[in-house]
Write an enzyme that holds these catalytic residues in place. Structure first.
Site: not given
Ligand code: AR6
Length: 179
Positions: A15-16, A39, A124-125
């Protein structure tokens, strides 16, 4: 090219928001006002003062980055970058994702930060294919580290095992000069 960068790169699964580093990078959206995924986790862990600071930044363009304090996080700073939404690969996604890594690292270097942790931006999203994204992340970070003494260390923080393995393979490829 041999591992001129790999000795300054660390790969972790976790977890970052828990990391004690100079800066963690947030995969934000253009509003910089929070969201889901990493985020949401960063804003929850940092507390409401992070949102207050973000409100003053007037958002951020895709491929660019802005920096705030870390507030209640262990990290001193948060670098907020906005990755591209995957749209099939023909909308400049690769260049925009590369730019996220470069601009985030440039901000860190400008502040003389020594350790920076990245999540897998856009994976992710935003739906970016994981292997392609990892390749871009490793390539851009290696290129930057070769040119700059700071940050001393970059951490790729993967949230699940499958992503961790993809990064492991990608870093091995970089080490062997295949990237
Ligand atoms: N620590 C490390 N990595 C994580 C954590 C964590 N706690 N939580 C999730 N990830 P995403 P995106 C990973 O969806 O695709 C948001 O709503 C996750 O498994 O967070 O850039 C923003 O506000 C994945 O591998 O970001 C934007 O609207 C990675 O982080 C949108 O999502 C990125 O997933 C951005 O989407």
């Amino acid at each position: 090219m041999a591992s001129a960068c790999n000795d300054r790169i660390e790969l972790i699964l976790g977890d970052i928001t828990r990391l004690e580093v100079d800066a963690i990078v947030n995969a934000a959206n253009q509003s910089l006002l929070g969201g889901g995924g990493v985020d949401g986790a960063i804003h929850r862990a940092a507390g409401p003062d992070l949102l207050e600071e973000c409100r003053k930044l007037n958002g951020c363009r895709t491929g660019e980055a802005k920096i705030t304090g870390g507030h209640q996080l262990r990290a001193k700073y948060v670098i907020h970058t906005v990755g591209p939404v995957w749209g099939g690969g023909t909308r400049g996604e690769a260049a925009l994702l590369a730019s996220c890594y470069r601009t985030s690292l440039a901000l860190a270097a400008e502040r003389q930060l020594q350790s920076v942790a990245f999540p897998a931006i856009s994976c992710g999203v935003y739906g970016y294919p994981w292997r392609d994204a990892a390749m871009i992340a490793v390539r851009e970070v290696c290129a930057f580290l070769k040119e700059n003494p700071e940050p001393q260390k970059v951490i790729f923080c993967c949230f699940d095992h499958e992503m961790f393995e993809i990064y492991q393979g990608t870093l091995a490829d970089a080490d062997a000069g295949r990237i």
